[in-house]
Design a protein around this motif. Structure first.
Motif, PDB file in Angstrom:
ATOM      1  N   LEU A 187      85.970  36.102  44.501  1.00 22.74           N
ATOM      2  CA  LEU A 187      85.091  35.182  43.568  1.00 22.74           C
ATOM      3  C   LEU A 187      84.454  34.179  44.499  1.00 22.74           C
ATOM      4  N   ALA A 188      84.979  33.656  45.527  1.00 23.00           N
ATOM      5  CA  ALA A 188      84.293  32.662  46.382  1.00 23.00           C
ATOM      6  C   ALA A 188      83.061  33.273  47.272  1.00 23.00           C
ATOM      7  N   ILE A 189      83.340  34.785  47.681  1.00 18.84           N
ATOM      8  CA  ILE A 189      82.348  35.244  48.413  1.00 18.84           C
ATOM      9  C   ILE A 189      81.051  35.612  47.507  1.00 18.84           C
ATOM     10  N   SER A 190      81.426  35.953  46.249  1.00 14.44           N
ATOM     11  CA  SER A 190      80.327  36.428  45.347  1.00 14.44           C
ATOM     12  C   SER A 190      79.619  35.263  44.953  1.00 14.44           C
ATOM     13  N   VAL A 191      80.284  34.028  44.784  1.00 10.21           N
ATOM     14  CA  VAL A 191      79.651  32.880  44.354  1.00 10.21           C
ATOM     15  C   VAL A 191      78.741  32.292  45.489  1.00 10.21           C
ATOM     16  N   LEU A 192      79.190  32.663  46.549  1.00  9.51           N
ATOM     17  CA  LEU A 192      78.206  32.268  47.816  1.00  9.51           C
ATOM     18  C   LEU A 192      77.207  33.115  47.830  1.00  9.51           C
ATOM     19  N   ALA A 193      77.274  34.487  47.803  1.00 12.12           N
ATOM     20  CA  ALA A 193      76.334  35.446  47.923  1.00 12.12           C
ATOM     21  C   ALA A 193      75.093  35.112  46.842  1.00 12.12           C
ATOM     22  N   THR A 194      75.327  35.101  45.640  1.00  9.69           N
ATOM     23  CA  THR A 194      74.682  34.772  44.700  1.00  9.69           C
ATOM     24  C   THR A 194      73.962  33.381  44.654  1.00  9.69           C
ATOM     25  N   GLY A 195      74.703  32.478  45.242  1.00  7.95           N
ATOM     26  CA  GLY A 195      74.078  31.029  45.474  1.00  7.95           C
ATOM     27  C   GLY A 195      73.040  31.076  46.462  1.00  7.95           C
ATOM     28  N   LEU A 196      73.182  32.143  47.387  1.00  9.65           N
ATOM     29  CA  LEU A 196      72.181  31.958  48.609  1.00  9.65           C
ATOM     30  C   LEU A 196      71.032  32.893  47.941  1.00  9.65           C
ATOM     31  N   PHE A 197      71.345  33.603  47.209  1.00  7.62           N
ATOM     32  CA  PHE A 197      69.905  34.422  46.549  1.00  7.62           C
ATOM     33  C   PHE A 197      69.407  33.240  45.756  1.00  7.62           C
ATOM     34  N   TRP A 248      65.275  31.855  46.230  1.00 10.67           N
ATOM     35  CA  TRP A 248      64.542  32.041  45.136  1.00 10.67           C
ATOM     36  C   TRP A 248      63.922  30.723  44.938  1.00 10.67           C
ATOM     37  N   ARG A 249      64.610  29.672  44.847  1.00 10.58           N
ATOM     38  CA  ARG A 249      64.032  28.153  44.655  1.00 10.58           C
ATOM     39  C   ARG A 249      63.207  27.766  45.651  1.00 10.58           C
ATOM     40  N   TYR A 250      63.571  28.019  46.888  1.00  2.77           N
ATOM     41  CA  TYR A 250      62.780  27.470  48.171  1.00  2.77           C
ATOM     42  C   TYR A 250      61.594  28.310  48.321  1.00  2.77           C
ATOM     43  N   ALA A 251      61.510  29.578  48.209  1.00  2.83           N
ATOM     44  CA  ALA A 251      60.187  30.389  48.277  1.00  2.83           C
ATOM     45  C   ALA A 251      59.414  30.350  46.835  1.00  2.83           C
ATOM     46  N   GLY A 252      60.146  30.184  45.873  1.00  2.85           N
ATOM     47  CA  GLY A 252      59.070  29.837  44.699  1.00  2.85           C
ATOM     48  C   GLY A 252      59.161  31.424  44.025  1.00  2.85           C
ATOM     49  N   GLU A 253      59.842  32.209  44.359  1.00  2.00           N
ATOM     50  CA  GLU A 253      59.415  33.774  43.725  1.00  2.00           C
ATOM     51  C   GLU A 253      60.827  34.503  43.904  1.00  2.00           C
ATOM     52  N   ILE A 278      69.852  42.147  47.740  1.00  2.00           N
ATOM     53  CA  ILE A 278      71.001  42.945  47.758  1.00  2.00           C
ATOM     54  C   ILE A 278      71.961  42.283  47.259  1.00  2.00           C
ATOM     55  N   ILE A 279      72.224  40.857  47.753  1.00  2.00           N
ATOM     56  CA  ILE A 279      73.403  39.940  47.657  1.00  2.00           C
ATOM     57  C   ILE A 279      73.317  39.456  46.253  1.00  2.00           C
ATOM     58  N   GLY A 280      72.394  39.219  45.585  1.00  2.00           N
ATOM     59  CA  GLY A 280      72.009  38.443  44.614  1.00  2.00           C
ATOM     60  C   GLY A 280      72.929  38.715  43.377  1.00  2.00           C
ATOM     61  N   ALA A 281      73.191  40.018  43.347  1.00  2.00           N
ATOM     62  CA  ALA A 281      73.747  40.325  41.980  1.00  2.00           C
ATOM     63  C   ALA A 281      75.529  40.199  42.110  1.00  2.00           C
ATOM     64  N   ALA A 282      76.132  39.813  43.151  1.00  2.00           N
ATOM     65  CA  ALA A 282      77.410  39.938  43.526  1.00  2.00           C
ATOM     66  C   ALA A 282      78.064  39.040  42.510  1.00  2.00           C
ATOM     67  N   PHE A 283      77.975  37.769  42.182  1.00  2.00           N
ATOM     68  CA  PHE A 283      78.813  37.110  41.230  1.00  2.00           C
ATOM     69  C   PHE A 283      78.558  37.480  40.068  1.00  2.00           C
TER      70      PHE A 283
END
Length: 339
Positions: free
Chosen positions: A223-233, A237-242, A254-259
């Motif tokens: 759970l913790a790793i999946s939250v981290l992965a989707t959080g990074l995604f 997304w927020r930083y790049a604006g897309e 790739i990692i965005g779907a983990a959580f």
């Protein structure tokens, strides 16, 4: 996009939860395809988020389930027993790609049904839209066969297997711009056309193997790793604006779907405790390939006959339910019931 995932795989001892998991993915995929063909984000702005959501999780989820079922059906058995069945499964999915891809060119693009249309598809020189994920599962099955011995060795070493899954994410650093051969682009990714390269999505396949082998259910570390992965995604997304790059896939995509997929998996575990109530989802998960191909044929056909049809998120849901009902009926009349 398979499994397709786990498409064509019929293990003797089925797990209801993974069938329910695949059923949930099929519902989302068919709904997403319906919105992509019969809606317009300019007219219905809300559909963009639905499309982005299901695009993010669907193929990764099918790859995970593909690995999960492969562990039950193949990697738990000797290579001599598993090899012929894996080859047959790969051939079934490849034929499904030919059918779906040809239908797209004929019904959607208006190409004539003749050898000049079919031959490039069969040679994997022409990769029609909304069908490319099927040939990716063929590649994935062959890749899983070639790596049969290393994957069995890795799966026997739990934490090394998880570490390997993480290290495999480095595949997203591949120089996609250097690939211009369609058959290679399907495997490792390219900027020339949309594809779902198995090399970059392989971490989910390996994770599926490990989840099946060690009967992983709820786990705080997962759970913790999946939250981290989707959080990074989400942060990217927020930083790049897309959204991160999907074609070809970036690390954050790739990692965005983990959580979300972890949530789907745990939900499926809950649903399996309720006998019969979600049998329709379970049936979808048992017949993934049929639902993937037949729903595509229905969508392509209706789009060609009613090109001006426009629906919102609610109308799209009704149409998706209709496609799924037709697929379910076809599955029902051809499936032999066990007495």
């Amino acid at each position: 996009m398979s499994g397709a995932a786990a498409a064509g795989i019929q293990p003797k001892r089925r797990e209801r939860a993974i069938d329910l998991f695949k059923g949930l993915l099929i519902v989302g995929m068919v709904y997403c395809h319906t919105l992509q063909f019969f809606s317009d984000p300019v007219v219905y702005p809300s559909i963009s988020r639905w499309i982005d959501f299901f695009n993010l999780i669907t193929f990764s989820g099918f790859v995970f389930s593909f690995g999960y079922v492969s562990q039950l059906a193949y990697y738990s058995k000797p290579f001599r027993s598993a090899c012929p069945r894996m080859l047959v499964a790969a051939l079934k999915i490849l034929l499904a790609f030919y059918v779906s891809g040809t239908a797209f060119r004929v019904f959607h693009d208006g190409a004539p049904l003749q050898w000049d249309t079919i031959r490039p598809i069969m040679l994997l020189k022409d990769i029609p839209g909304w069908s490319e994920f099927l040939v990716s599962f063929t590649y994935l099955m062959v890749l899983g066969l070639v790596l049969f011995v290393p994957l069995r060795w890795l799966s026997g070493r739990k934490w090394l297997g998880f570490l390997a899954a993480g290290l495999l994410l480095a595949g997203t650093l591949f120089p996609y711009g250097a690939v211009h051969v369609p058959q290679l682009g399907l495997l490792v990714g390219t900027r020339d056309f949309a594809s779902f390269p198995p090399v970059q999505y392989f971490p989910y396949y390996l994770l599926g193997i490990l989840f099946a082998k060690y009967r992983i259910r709820f786990d705080w570390l997962v759970l913790a790793i999946s939250v981290l992965a989707t959080g990074l995604f989400a942060a990217n997304w927020r930083y790049a604006g897309e959204l991160p790059s999907r074609f070809p896939p970036s690390l954050f995509w790739i990692i965005g779907a983990a959580f979300i997929l972890n949530g789907y998996y745990l939900l499926a575990r809950v649903l399996e405790r309720i006998p019969y109530a979600f049998g329709f989802l379970e049936s979808m998960g048992r017949n993934v390939l049929l639902y993937l191909v037949l729903s595509n044929l229905l969508i392509f056909t209706v789009k060609s006959s009613r090109p001006d049809l426009l629906v919102g998120s609610g109308g799209g849901l009704l149409y998706a339910a209709g496609w799924l009902a037709v697929c379910g009926f076809c599955s029902w009349i051809v499936t032999k019931r066990t007495r």
